[in-house]
Design an enzyme around this catalytic site. Structure first.
Site, PDB file in Angstrom:
ATOM      1  N   ASP A  32     -29.789 -40.326 -35.727  1.00  0.00           N
ATOM      2  CA  ASP A  32     -30.178 -41.732 -35.579  1.00  0.00           C
ATOM      3  C   ASP A  32     -28.927 -42.572 -35.303  1.00  0.00           C
ATOM      4  O   ASP A  32     -28.097 -42.755 -36.189  1.00  0.00           O
ATOM      5  CB  ASP A  32     -30.879 -42.159 -36.885  1.00  0.00           C
ATOM      6  N   ASP A  36     -32.151 -47.231 -37.633  1.00  0.00           N
ATOM      7  CA  ASP A  36     -33.523 -47.647 -37.978  1.00  0.00           C
ATOM      8  C   ASP A  36     -34.328 -46.522 -38.636  1.00  0.00           C
ATOM      9  O   ASP A  36     -35.529 -46.664 -38.851  1.00  0.00           O
ATOM     10  CB  ASP A  36     -34.254 -48.181 -36.731  1.00  0.00           C
ATOM     11  N   ASP A  40     -32.610 -40.985 -32.048  1.00  0.00           N
ATOM     12  CA  ASP A  40     -32.633 -41.681 -30.751  1.00  0.00           C
ATOM     13  C   ASP A  40     -31.607 -41.078 -29.801  1.00  0.00           C
ATOM     14  O   ASP A  40     -30.859 -40.156 -30.165  1.00  0.00           O
ATOM     15  CB  ASP A  40     -32.390 -43.189 -30.955  1.00  0.00           C
ATOM     16  N   ASP A 216     -46.921 -29.289 -21.932  1.00  0.00           N
ATOM     17  CA  ASP A 216     -47.725 -29.268 -23.148  1.00  0.00           C
ATOM     18  C   ASP A 216     -49.155 -28.807 -22.863  1.00  0.00           C
ATOM     19  O   ASP A 216     -49.761 -29.208 -21.862  1.00  0.00           O
ATOM     20  CB  ASP A 216     -47.758 -30.702 -23.714  1.00  0.00           C
ATOM     21  N   GLU A 275     -46.426 -24.158 -22.168  1.00  0.00           N
ATOM     22  CA  GLU A 275     -46.915 -23.919 -23.514  1.00  0.00           C
ATOM     23  C   GLU A 275     -48.380 -23.541 -23.351  1.00  0.00           C
ATOM     24  O   GLU A 275     -49.258 -24.402 -23.298  1.00  0.00           O
ATOM     25  CB  GLU A 275     -46.781 -25.170 -24.394  1.00  0.00           C
TER      26      GLU A 275
HETATM   27  C1  BGC Z   1     -47.616 -29.804 -29.149  1.00  0.00           C
HETATM   28  C2  BGC Z   1     -48.051 -30.460 -30.417  1.00  0.00           C
HETATM   29  C3  BGC Z   1     -49.054 -31.527 -30.065  1.00  0.00           C
HETATM   30  C4  BGC Z   1     -50.195 -30.991 -29.205  1.00  0.00           C
HETATM   31  C5  BGC Z   1     -50.966 -32.071 -28.552  1.00  0.00           C
HETATM   32  C6  BGC Z   1     -48.921 -29.143 -28.742  1.00  0.00           C
HETATM   33  O1  BGC Z   1     -48.893 -28.098 -28.090  1.00  0.00           O
HETATM   34  O2  BGC Z   1     -46.579 -28.880 -29.312  1.00  0.00           O
HETATM   35  O3  BGC Z   1     -46.990 -30.965 -31.165  1.00  0.00           O
HETATM   36  O4  BGC Z   1     -49.595 -32.042 -31.243  1.00  0.00           O
HETATM   37  O5  BGC Z   1     -49.700 -30.174 -28.192  1.00  0.00           O
HETATM   38  O6  BGC Z   1     -50.239 -32.685 -27.553  1.00  0.00           O
END
Ligand code: BGC
Length: 551
Positions: A32, A36, A40, A216, A275
């Site tokens: 940080d 705050d 960051d 993601d 992912e």
């Molecule tokens: C991310 C999570 C997230 C989810 C929804 C996952 O694969 O790694 O942290 O909550 O996707 O976006």
């Protein structure tokens, strides 16, 4: 087998991502800079020399976009900016330049399955009413029955139904889909406008110099065209192949990724990593030569501490990636799971989702967990391909499983009806110094409280200690860069030391031996390069070594 130190000339000029050590920065909890209590870009920029000294090749940053932070930033309200709590666009560009100057690449998170409910698109969808083109960007549907029931039986990953009704008004009682939290409405990837928007987002960040994207929920974007019920099909597709699953791992996804790959290819050596929580046999589909460059492999992360299981996974993952010209990836921890120093200290079969809440907490053997985590690091870093290291793993951080429930921030806590504490225990701000406010994380109260003994794990406490986990990681990453990185050969071997021993040889001549049982075994003859704990004539239980075998 070639002699130690040589590399396979065919792979020597392979692209950087094929064998990178990638350090995952959960920016909110890393450092940080402005006091705050939230990490960051200023804090991250200050700590770049630390990351350089660790020797990592690249960083993966969790989402840094403006967000209400209902799901830690995976609820994006503007894909073309930086959340003001983290910094702004000029600062992000300065950070990218500084990282690049140090030879560190940067992968950012891309969240295409859903936006935040505070994204301008969703706000206008709500305002515009049923049948509008604005609603068509998401999945709005009439309820089933008299309209008061969700359109399908799909559950949300975080608990409860995957549908929320906007209001009870009979003229507009539509439901919208959210595979995650209600604050994360799913986008309609059947709409060309959604596709072109994301192509623009990709270009926007590529133009600013990012080296790649971590995508993601890459297995979730496309939904069943007929909205069929899940019925008795499993909710997840990681453990088994589920043909025609209504919302995971659908074949139509691949066309989207092919179009993204075309864009990335115009920018040179950029990459994208999926992912995709799919069955191992489906993973290669995502990394075909015209799709993702690589995909996370969560099999090690999900495996118990068992040599046979590790060997099976390693064998399968290396072969699966090679079959399509990709490379394997190795992940022991990330921001979504109980840290492996804790997982390995619990009996196999423990329900990790509920254990932190319901225990029994006496099951945890912390010392064993730490020993195994150190050994696991040597196994992962000895493997070919790329290794993802989650921030704090290099300090041996364990899960902060006893966070008081009133500080919990993860939507899982409420969505599970307070039966699971969720993922905050692995997201506690990093300790940088042995003492002082927030152990050097920043000058303000950290957004999640740190345990009183966190200073013992701090960078400062470990920096000068040759037996520290930090030192082990530094030495392993350096040795890997010198002798293992450019080498893609791996052979699992049987040293006749019993079922608890995992052993493999690398093409460069380095052998990794891990005793994953508790009884010591004879240390194989050779020159020890690195050991996760003291070794003598014997290789103690829960210990791994790298050595040059005596021939
Ligand atoms: C991310 C999570 C997230 C989810 C929804 C996952 O694969 O790694 O942290 O909550 O996707 O976006």
């Amino acid at each position: 087998m070639t002699s130690f130190g040589s590399v396979n000339p065919d792979t020597d000029d392979a692209p950087w991502w094929r064998r990178a050590v990638v350090y995952q920065v959960y920016i909110r909890s890393f450092a940080d800079g402005d006091g705050d209590g939230t990490g960051d870009l200023a804090g991250l920029r200050n700590r770049l020399p630390y990351l350089r000294s660790l020797g990592v090749d690249a960083l993966w940053l969790n989402p840094w976009y403006p967000s209400p932070l209902r799901d830690g930033g995976y609820d994006v309200s503007d894909y073309f900016d930086i959340d003001r709590r983290y910094g702004d666009l000029p600062e992000a560009e300065a950070f990218l330049r500084e990282a690049h100057d140090l030879g560190i690449r940067v992968i950012i998170d891309l969240v295409p399955n859903h936006t935040s409910s505070e994204h301008a698109w969703f706000r206008s969808a709500v305002a515009s009413g049923p049948g509008s083109p604005e609603r068509d960007r998401y999945h709005f549907r009439a309820g089933s029955g008299d309209g008061s029931l969700p359109p399908t039986d799909w559950p949300s990953v975080f608990g409860g139904p995957a549908w929320t009704r906007l209001n009870d008004d009979p003229a507009d009682g539509e439901w919208y889909l959210h595979l995650f939290d209600p604050s994360q409405p799913d986008l309609n990837w059947g709409l060309p406008e959604v596709r072109s928007e994301f192509e623009e987002i990709l270009r926007f960040w590529l133009d600013r110099g990012v080296d790649g994207f971590r995508v993601d929920v890459a297995h979730g974007l496309v939904k069943h065209p007929e909205w069929c019920n899940l019925e008795n099909r499993p909710h997840h597709v990681g453990a088994a192949v589920v043909p025609d699953h209504p919302f995971w791992d659908r074949d139509e996804l691949h066309e989207i990724y092919r179009s993204w790959r075309t864009i990335l290819d115009q920018y040179g050596d950029r990459m994208m990593v999926a992912e995709a929580s799919v069955h191992a046999s489906r993973r290669p589909l995502y990394v075909r030569p015209d799709e993702f460059h690589q995909s996370f492999d969560f099999d090690l992360l999900e495996s118990g501490w068992a040599a046979k299981e590790f060997a099976t996974i390693i064998d399968r993952s290396v072969a699966g990636a090679a079959a399509v010209g990709s490379n394997p990836t190795w992940v022991l921890s990330n921001h979504d799971v109980v840290r492996h120093a804790t997982r390995y200290g619990l009996p196999s079969g423990t329900n990790l989702a509920t254990w932190s809440l319901v225990g029994p907490h006496a099951l945890l053997d912390e010392a064993r967990g730490h020993r195994r985590a150190r050994a696991a690091a040597l196994v992962a870093l000895a493997l070919p391909g790329s290794v993802y290291v989650y921030q704090g793993d290099e300090l041996g951080l364990a899960e902060v499983w006893d966070l008081p429930t009133d500080v919990l921030d993860d939507p899982v806590w409420t969505r599970s009806g307070h039966t699971e504490k969720g993922r905050d225990g692995c997201r506690v701000p990093i300790p940088w110094s042995a003492t002082g406010p927030s152990f050097g994380f920043g000058s303000g109260e950290p957004w999640l409280p740190q345990p009183v003994d966190f200073g013992d794990y701090s960078v400062e406490s470990q920096e000068q200690d040759p037996d520290s986990t930090l030192d082990l990681y530094r030495r392993a990453i350096r040795l890997r860069a010198d002798h293992l990185r450019a080498d893609e050969e791996l052979a699992l071997i049987d040293l006749d030391l019993g079922a608890d021993v995992l052993a493999f040889d690398r093409g460069s001549g380095v052998r990794c031996v891990a005793n994953m049982g508790s009884a010591p075994v004879a240390l194989p003859a050779g020159e020890v390069l690195l050991a996760s704990d003291d070794v003598g004539e014997q290789l103690p239980g829960d210990t791994a070594v790298w050595l040059i075998p005596q021939r």
